[in-house]
Design a protein around this motif. Structure first.
Motif, PDB file in Angstrom:
ATOM      1  N   ARG A  74       0.840  -1.193   0.000  1.00 55.80           N
ATOM      2  CA  ARG A  74       0.000   0.000   0.000  1.00 55.80           C
ATOM      3  C   ARG A  74       0.877   1.246   0.000  1.00 55.80           C
ATOM      4  O   ARG A  74       1.752   1.414   0.853  1.00 55.80           O
ATOM      5  N   ALA A  75       0.639   2.111  -0.965  1.00 58.93           N
ATOM      6  CA  ALA A  75       1.416   3.338  -1.103  1.00 58.93           C
ATOM      7  C   ALA A  75       0.485   4.518  -1.291  1.00 58.93           C
ATOM      8  O   ALA A  75      -0.610   4.386  -1.855  1.00 58.93           O
ATOM      9  N   VAL A  76       0.901   5.679  -0.799  1.00 56.09           N
ATOM     10  CA  VAL A  76       0.167   6.918  -1.046  1.00 56.09           C
ATOM     11  C   VAL A  76       1.174   7.982  -1.464  1.00 56.09           C
ATOM     12  O   VAL A  76       2.362   7.883  -1.161  1.00 56.09           O
ATOM     13  N   THR A  77       0.684   8.979  -2.170  1.00 56.30           N
ATOM     14  CA  THR A  77       1.542  10.088  -2.573  1.00 56.30           C
ATOM     15  C   THR A  77       0.954  11.403  -2.093  1.00 56.30           C
ATOM     16  O   THR A  77      -0.271  11.579  -2.073  1.00 56.30           O
ATOM     17  N   ASP A 148      -6.196  27.770  -3.690  1.00 52.65           N
ATOM     18  CA  ASP A 148      -6.670  27.761  -2.308  1.00 52.65           C
ATOM     19  C   ASP A 148      -6.730  26.312  -1.844  1.00 52.65           C
ATOM     20  O   ASP A 148      -6.798  25.384  -2.664  1.00 52.65           O
ATOM     21  N   ARG A 149      -6.697  26.116  -0.540  1.00 56.91           N
ATOM     22  CA  ARG A 149      -6.837  24.760  -0.014  1.00 56.91           C
ATOM     23  C   ARG A 149      -8.236  24.248  -0.321  1.00 56.91           C
ATOM     24  O   ARG A 149      -9.227  24.975  -0.179  1.00 56.91           O
ATOM     25  N   ALA A 150      -8.311  23.010  -0.758  1.00 53.57           N
ATOM     26  CA  ALA A 150      -9.603  22.428  -1.106  1.00 53.57           C
ATOM     27  C   ALA A 150     -10.457  22.241   0.145  1.00 53.57           C
ATOM     28  O   ALA A 150      -9.946  22.129   1.269  1.00 53.57           O
ATOM     29  N   ASP A 151     -11.751  22.210  -0.048  1.00 56.94           N
ATOM     30  CA  ASP A 151     -12.696  21.949   1.035  1.00 56.94           C
ATOM     31  C   ASP A 151     -12.355  20.595   1.662  1.00 56.94           C
ATOM     32  O   ASP A 151     -12.209  19.592   0.950  1.00 56.94           O
ATOM     33  N   PRO A 152     -12.211  20.532   2.998  1.00 55.44           N
ATOM     34  CA  PRO A 152     -11.895  19.244   3.646  1.00 55.44           C
ATOM     35  C   PRO A 152     -12.865  18.127   3.295  1.00 55.44           C
ATOM     36  O   PRO A 152     -12.491  16.940   3.356  1.00 55.44           O
ATOM     37  N   ALA A 153     -14.081  18.481   2.907  1.00 54.33           N
ATOM     38  CA  ALA A 153     -15.048  17.457   2.505  1.00 54.33           C
ATOM     39  C   ALA A 153     -14.583  16.723   1.246  1.00 54.33           C
ATOM     40  O   ALA A 153     -15.065  15.621   0.952  1.00 54.33           O
ATOM     41  N   LEU A 154     -13.642  17.333   0.514  1.00 52.46           N
ATOM     42  CA  LEU A 154     -13.128  16.741  -0.724  1.00 52.46           C
ATOM     43  C   LEU A 154     -11.791  16.030  -0.516  1.00 52.46           C
ATOM     44  O   LEU A 154     -11.250  15.450  -1.448  1.00 52.46           O
ATOM     45  N   TRP A 155     -11.252  16.071   0.695  1.00 49.58           N
ATOM     46  CA  TRP A 155      -9.975  15.415   0.950  1.00 49.58           C
ATOM     47  C   TRP A 155     -10.158  13.896   0.929  1.00 49.58           C
ATOM     48  O   TRP A 155     -11.129  13.368   1.489  1.00 49.58           O
ATOM     49  N   PRO A 156      -9.258  13.159   0.290  1.00 51.10           N
ATOM     50  CA  PRO A 156      -9.372  11.697   0.316  1.00 51.10           C
ATOM     51  C   PRO A 156      -9.075  11.143   1.709  1.00 51.10           C
ATOM     52  O   PRO A 156      -8.229  11.663   2.436  1.00 51.10           O
ATOM     53  N   GLU A 157      -9.785  10.104   2.058  1.00 51.85           N
ATOM     54  CA  GLU A 157      -9.577   9.441   3.349  1.00 51.85           C
ATOM     55  C   GLU A 157      -8.954   8.072   3.112  1.00 51.85           C
ATOM     56  O   GLU A 157      -9.419   7.321   2.248  1.00 51.85           O
ATOM     57  N   ILE A 158      -7.910   7.767   3.840  1.00 55.40           N
ATOM     58  CA  ILE A 158      -7.236   6.491   3.667  1.00 55.40           C
ATOM     59  C   ILE A 158      -7.281   5.686   4.964  1.00 55.40           C
ATOM     60  O   ILE A 158      -7.366   6.244   6.061  1.00 55.40           O
ATOM     61  N   ALA A 159      -7.226   4.378   4.808  1.00 51.38           N
ATOM     62  CA  ALA A 159      -7.127   3.477   5.952  1.00 51.38           C
ATOM     63  C   ALA A 159      -5.660   3.260   6.280  1.00 51.38           C
ATOM     64  O   ALA A 159      -4.819   3.129   5.383  1.00 51.38           O
ATOM     65  N   MET A 160      -5.363   3.218   7.545  1.00 50.97           N
ATOM     66  CA  MET A 160      -3.994   2.996   7.998  1.00 50.97           C
ATOM     67  C   MET A 160      -3.814   1.524   8.374  1.00 50.97           C
ATOM     68  O   MET A 160      -4.779   0.859   8.743  1.00 50.97           O
ATOM     69  N   PRO A 161      -2.581   1.014   8.315  1.00 44.91           N
ATOM     70  CA  PRO A 161      -1.352   1.709   7.931  1.00 44.91           C
ATOM     71  C   PRO A 161      -1.096   1.607   6.434  1.00 44.91           C
ATOM     72  O   PRO A 161      -1.727   0.813   5.733  1.00 44.91           O
ATOM     73  N   VAL A 162      -0.154   2.422   5.955  1.00 40.99           N
ATOM     74  CA  VAL A 162       0.328   2.310   4.581  1.00 40.99           C
ATOM     75  C   VAL A 162       1.802   1.904   4.648  1.00 40.99           C
ATOM     76  O   VAL A 162       2.500   2.210   5.615  1.00 40.99           O
ATOM     77  N   ASP A 163       2.243   1.212   3.622  1.00 33.54           N
ATOM     78  CA  ASP A 163       3.626   0.730   3.629  1.00 33.54           C
ATOM     79  C   ASP A 163       4.622   1.822   3.279  1.00 33.54           C
ATOM     80  O   ASP A 163       5.680   1.931   3.904  1.00 33.54           O
ATOM     81  N   ILE A 164       4.295   2.624   2.258  1.00 30.15           N
ATOM     82  CA  ILE A 164       5.253   3.617   1.780  1.00 30.15           C
ATOM     83  C   ILE A 164       4.525   4.904   1.418  1.00 30.15           C
ATOM     84  O   ILE A 164       3.419   4.881   0.867  1.00 30.15           O
ATOM     85  N   VAL A 165       5.140   6.027   1.754  1.00 33.52           N
ATOM     86  CA  VAL A 165       4.597   7.358   1.486  1.00 33.52           C
ATOM     87  C   VAL A 165       5.585   8.097   0.593  1.00 33.52           C
ATOM     88  O   VAL A 165       6.764   8.214   0.939  1.00 33.52           O
ATOM     89  N   LEU A 166       5.110   8.574  -0.549  1.00 31.60           N
ATOM     90  CA  LEU A 166       5.945   9.335  -1.475  1.00 31.60           C
ATOM     91  C   LEU A 166       5.554  10.796  -1.375  1.00 31.60           C
ATOM     92  O   LEU A 166       4.426  11.175  -1.702  1.00 31.60           O
ATOM     93  N   VAL A 167       6.471  11.635  -0.915  1.00 33.92           N
ATOM     94  CA  VAL A 167       6.217  13.063  -0.740  1.00 33.92           C
ATOM     95  C   VAL A 167       7.050  13.820  -1.756  1.00 33.92           C
ATOM     96  O   VAL A 167       8.283  13.730  -1.740  1.00 33.92           O
ATOM     97  N   GLU A 168       6.394  14.556  -2.648  1.00 35.62           N
ATOM     98  CA  GLU A 168       7.147  15.250  -3.698  1.00 35.62           C
ATOM     99  C   GLU A 168       6.973  16.759  -3.608  1.00 35.62           C
ATOM    100  O   GLU A 168       5.944  17.254  -3.137  1.00 35.62           O
TER     101      GLU A 168
END
Length: 286
Positions: A74-77, A148-168
């Motif tokens: 499981r990966a997220v970016t 502008d920052r998007a409405d929090p209602a539009l933020w994706p929700e993920i289940a934890m844990p994730v194996d790897i996080v890619l921050v760019e």
């Protein structure tokens, strides 16, 4: 490897079928990170990726996530853009530094909510089983391309844990230089603000520096990225506005880029990939 190669080639968007993209770039980088993740041996492995604006970092990370998914991980970016100040906060920052051209718009150090970024990365690293996490998102099309920052209602929700996080991000990993070498007084303020970002760097386990062989490529790449956004029907900046926007970042690339190669934000797991105008590696040392 052959199975992943075929899947990846079949999933590439139109226009991405460049010779060498899969064999010489995406797959070698994936296996490099995969080996590091296996060695790490637990969830919450965070990889920082510095790549220039318009240099293909969002596309790259999206395909890396797909490759990890095909490999049963499981990966997220995330982009550091997701941690920009709200539009109201950005307007306030610009008013606080009216003479500083680098703080009149989003992008430079000081225009991010560093605490928000550190909180999200910390929670991803803690990887509490069974918990869920909302990932911030930023909408660059709002306010005629000012964003502008998007409405929090539009933020994706993920289940934890994730194996790897890619921050760019274009400036992820940049660190302050000695004050005496900063001749531009406006950049002196930026140099001071850059010190806050150690809160992010301290959470990174690995780092990839994708370096353009000429920082001026950013002008063309950033214009292309804006046009792609507008082609989707979203509002954006004009050609002259986006060029003026991109030109303001060249001093930072030239000041902080060379240092990044010598003093990366991680003690191990650092990789540098030089790319040309076509966004393909000149050589990949993995």
């Amino acid at each position: 490897r052959q199975d992943l190669k075929l899947k990846l080639e079949a999933s590439l968007e139109p226009g991405l079928h460049q010779p060498g993209l899969v064999d010489l770039y995406y797959l070698p980088l994936f296996f490099h990170l995969y080996k590091q993740l296996i060695t790490y041996g637990q969830p919450g492995f965070i990889v920082g990726i510095n790549a220039p604006q318009g240099g293909g970092k969002s596309t790259l990370t999206s395909y890396l996530v797909q490759l990890f998914d095909w490999s049963g991980l499981r990966a997220v970016t995330l982009s550091i853009d997701d941690f920009y100040l709200t539009r109201a906060e950005q307007v306030g920052l610009a008013a606080d530094f009216p003479e500083n051209p680098y703080l009149q718009q989003r992008g430079y150090p000081g225009t991010h909510d560093v605490a928000l970024g550190a909180e999200i990365l910390s929670r991803l690293k803690q990887a509490d089983p069974g918990s869920r996490l909302l990932l911030p998102r930023y909408d660059k099309s709002q306010h005629q391309g000012q964003g502008d920052r998007a409405d929090p209602a539009l933020w994706p929700e993920i289940a934890m844990p994730v194996d790897i996080v890619l921050v760019e991000g274009w400036m992820l990993g940049f660190q302050p230089v000695a004050p005496q070498v900063v001749t531009d007084p406006h950049l002196q303020q930026i140099n001071k603000l850059l010190g806050q970002y150690t809160a992010w760097h301290s959470l990174l386990d690995s780092f990839v520096y994708i370096r353009p062989d000429d920082p001026a490529h950013v002008l063309e790449w950033r214009s292309e990225a804006e046009e792609r956004m507008k082609a989707k029907g979203l509002p954006g900046m004009s050609a002259s506005e986006v060029r003026a926007y991109a030109e303001k970042f060249l001093p930072a690339y030239r000041m902080y880029g060379p240092q990044l190669a010598h003093t990366p934000p991680v003690s191990q797991g650092f990789l540098q990939i030089d790319i040309g105008k076509n966004r393909l590696p000149l050589d990949i040392p993995v």
